[in-house]
Enzyme design. Structure first.
Site, PDB file in Angstrom:
ATOM      1  N   GLY A 110      41.455  42.498  50.477  1.00 44.49           N
ATOM      2  CA  GLY A 110      42.346  42.879  51.570  1.00 44.49           C
ATOM      3  C   GLY A 110      41.756  43.899  52.528  1.00 44.49           C
ATOM      4  O   GLY A 110      42.463  44.473  53.348  1.00 44.49           O
ATOM      5  N   HIS A 124      44.952  40.497  37.824  1.00 37.35           N
ATOM      6  CA  HIS A 124      44.562  40.778  39.212  1.00 37.35           C
ATOM      7  C   HIS A 124      44.438  42.296  39.381  1.00 37.35           C
ATOM      8  O   HIS A 124      45.173  43.065  38.765  1.00 37.35           O
ATOM      9  CB  HIS A 124      45.624  40.212  40.167  1.00 37.35           C
ATOM     10  CG  HIS A 124      45.201  40.304  41.600  1.00 37.35           C
ATOM     11  ND1 HIS A 124      45.332  41.454  42.330  1.00 37.35           N
ATOM     12  CD2 HIS A 124      44.608  39.395  42.416  1.00 37.35           C
ATOM     13  CE1 HIS A 124      44.849  41.241  43.553  1.00 37.35           C
ATOM     14  NE2 HIS A 124      44.400  40.005  43.623  1.00 37.35           N
ATOM     15  N   GLU A 126      36.460  39.584  41.537  1.00 43.78           N
ATOM     16  CA  GLU A 126      36.966  40.143  42.789  1.00 43.78           C
ATOM     17  C   GLU A 126      36.633  41.634  42.845  1.00 43.78           C
ATOM     18  O   GLU A 126      37.334  42.445  42.235  1.00 43.78           O
ATOM     19  CB  GLU A 126      38.480  39.973  42.868  1.00 43.78           C
ATOM     20  CG  GLU A 126      38.945  38.537  42.798  1.00 43.78           C
ATOM     21  CD  GLU A 126      40.354  38.384  43.331  1.00 43.78           C
ATOM     22  OE1 GLU A 126      40.519  37.714  44.334  1.00 43.78           O
ATOM     23  OE2 GLU A 126      41.284  38.966  42.753  1.00 43.78           O
ATOM     24  N   LYS A 159      50.641  36.589  47.000  1.00 46.78           N
ATOM     25  CA  LYS A 159      51.143  37.940  46.698  1.00 46.78           C
ATOM     26  C   LYS A 159      52.641  38.017  47.036  1.00 46.78           C
ATOM     27  O   LYS A 159      53.348  37.044  46.828  1.00 46.78           O
ATOM     28  CB  LYS A 159      50.304  38.992  47.442  1.00 46.78           C
ATOM     29  CG  LYS A 159      48.801  38.793  47.170  1.00 46.78           C
ATOM     30  CD  LYS A 159      47.925  39.911  47.645  1.00 46.78           C
ATOM     31  CE  LYS A 159      46.478  39.579  47.307  1.00 46.78           C
ATOM     32  NZ  LYS A 159      45.544  40.646  47.660  1.00 46.78           N
ATOM     33  N   SER A 202      38.478  39.101  50.539  1.00 44.41           N
ATOM     34  CA  SER A 202      38.278  38.860  51.975  1.00 44.41           C
ATOM     35  C   SER A 202      37.527  37.564  52.289  1.00 44.41           C
ATOM     36  O   SER A 202      36.727  37.523  53.224  1.00 44.41           O
ATOM     37  CB  SER A 202      37.590  40.071  52.620  1.00 44.41           C
ATOM     38  OG  SER A 202      38.396  41.226  52.493  1.00 44.41           O
ATOM     39  N   ASN A 235      46.449  33.039  46.623  1.00 43.62           N
ATOM     40  CA  ASN A 235      47.337  34.057  46.065  1.00 43.62           C
ATOM     41  C   ASN A 235      48.191  34.621  47.202  1.00 43.62           C
ATOM     42  O   ASN A 235      47.710  35.412  47.997  1.00 43.62           O
ATOM     43  CB  ASN A 235      46.466  35.159  45.417  1.00 43.62           C
ATOM     44  CG  ASN A 235      47.293  36.303  44.877  1.00 43.62           C
ATOM     45  OD1 ASN A 235      48.521  36.226  44.814  1.00 43.62           O
ATOM     46  ND2 ASN A 235      46.617  37.379  44.478  1.00 43.62           N
ATOM     47  N   GLU A 274      45.433  44.249  41.556  1.00 44.45           N
ATOM     48  CA  GLU A 274      46.677  44.954  41.924  1.00 44.45           C
ATOM     49  C   GLU A 274      47.557  45.170  40.698  1.00 44.45           C
ATOM     50  O   GLU A 274      48.265  46.178  40.594  1.00 44.45           O
ATOM     51  CB  GLU A 274      47.412  44.166  43.035  1.00 44.45           C
ATOM     52  CG  GLU A 274      46.694  44.342  44.370  1.00 44.45           C
ATOM     53  CD  GLU A 274      46.787  43.162  45.315  1.00 44.45           C
ATOM     54  OE1 GLU A 274      47.695  42.326  45.175  1.00 44.45           O
ATOM     55  OE2 GLU A 274      45.917  43.070  46.213  1.00 44.45           O
TER      56      GLU A 274
HETATM   57  P1  PGA Z   1      42.102  38.883  50.045  1.00 43.22           P
HETATM   58  O1  PGA Z   1      42.753  38.932  48.573  1.00 43.22           O
HETATM   59  O2  PGA Z   1      41.539  37.489  50.222  1.00 43.22           O
HETATM   60  O3  PGA Z   1      43.248  39.162  50.977  1.00 43.22           O
HETATM   61  O4  PGA Z   1      41.042  39.918  50.083  1.00 43.22           O
HETATM   62  C1  PGA Z   1      42.103  38.338  47.480  1.00 43.22           C
HETATM   63  C2  PGA Z   1      42.929  38.543  46.248  1.00 43.22           C
HETATM   64  O5  PGA Z   1      43.588  39.570  46.125  1.00 43.22           O
HETATM   65  O6  PGA Z   1      42.926  37.694  45.345  1.00 43.22           O
END
Ligand code: PGA
Length: 265
Positions: free
Chosen positions: A182, A101, A176, A12, A222, A10, A103
């Site tokens: 993140g 997701h 997640e 983003k 992460s 992803n 976000e």
């Molecule tokens: P990250 O993001 O690996 O940077 O923690 C995962 C995601 O948002 O799918």
């Protein structure tokens, strides 16, 4: 039932120019190589979806790569300024869409009901769907992780049911934990396995044991080269949804390779 390892990258809101996206997509296919048994899905920004799809479709003979949108709307057309329909995602050459997701849920206000509608619409249009769920830190600390992920999964189950029972073959659920996205904080192997096993049990209960045993449940939050192997070895972890580390082709390739012993179970 065998569950082919699935790894999504992803990106983003990164690598949104044609040149940057093409360069990273090519680097990913080169690093992952043609012999990976995992299914690899790349989700760039919408502006470059067609370009990434083109690079990945060119690689299909040697590996298993596909492009994904990071979101789509539930309507096929209409007065929805700024949105993209599932049909238009397909037209770019992408085969997947990420829906729900965290976000999208927290920053853009997507509720379970909205996520459910999008899941149904995307599946009906013929897309494959990576549907995301996960609890916040507050929810985990208050002991409501199970309630939250079951509530979110129940709504996915209803969304898939509206698209038809055979749509389960086109779904990956990404668990997640929001507190791990993140942040550099990864769920411990015990925490991740526990939730994945709960989810598989929940789907077995609410849908069928067949669907549950074939369902791929990916972990996200992460995931890095240093922790992927331990997580990939867990019984109910069938892949990863990767944010930050998907922007570095060599790191992403290590994560894809971590599932290589599981892919042909
Ligand atoms: P990250 O993001 O690996 O940077 O923690 C995962 C995601 O948002 O799918």
């Amino acid at each position: 039932m065998s569950r082919r390892f699935w790894v999504g990258g992803n990106w983003k809101l990164n690598k949104g120019t044609g040149a940057a996206a093409k360069e990273l997509a090519q680097a990913v296919t080169a690093e992952v190589g043609g012999s990976s048994p995992a299914e690899v899905v790349i989700a760039p920004p919408t502006t470059v979806l067609h370009r990434v799809a083109e690079v990945l479709l060119g690689q299909q003979a040697v590996g298993s790569f596909a492009a994904s949108a990071q979101n789509c709307h539930s309507a096929s057309s209409g007065a929805f300024t700024g949105e993209i329909s599932p049909e238009d995602v397909l037209d770019t050459g992408a085969q997947w869409v990420i829906i729900g997701h965290s976000e999208r849920r927290t920053i853009f206000g997507e509720t379970d009901a909205i996520v459910k509608e999008k899941v149904t619409a995307a599946l009906r249009a013929g897309l494959k769907v990576c549907a995301c769920i996960g609890e916040t830190l507050e929810e985990r600390e208050s002991g409501s992780t199970k309630d939250v992920v079951f509530r979110q999964t129940q709504s996915l189950i209803e969304g898939v049911a509206e698209a038809g029972a055979d749509a389960w073959a086109r779904i990956v659920i990404a668990y997640e934990p929001v507190w791990a996205i993140g942040t550099g904080k990864v769920a411990s192997p015990e925490q991740a396995q526990e939730v994945h096993a709960w989810l598989r049990g929940f789907v077995a209960d609410k849908v069928s044991t067949d669907v549950a045993s074939g369902l791929r449940i990916a972990y996200g939050g992460s995931v890095k080269p240093g922790n992927c192997k331990e997580l990939a070895a867990l019984e109910d972890i069938d892949g990863f949804l990767v944010g930050g580390a998907s922007l570095i082709a060599a790191d992403f390739a290590v994560i894809v390779a971590s599932g290589s012993t599981k892919s042909h179970l």
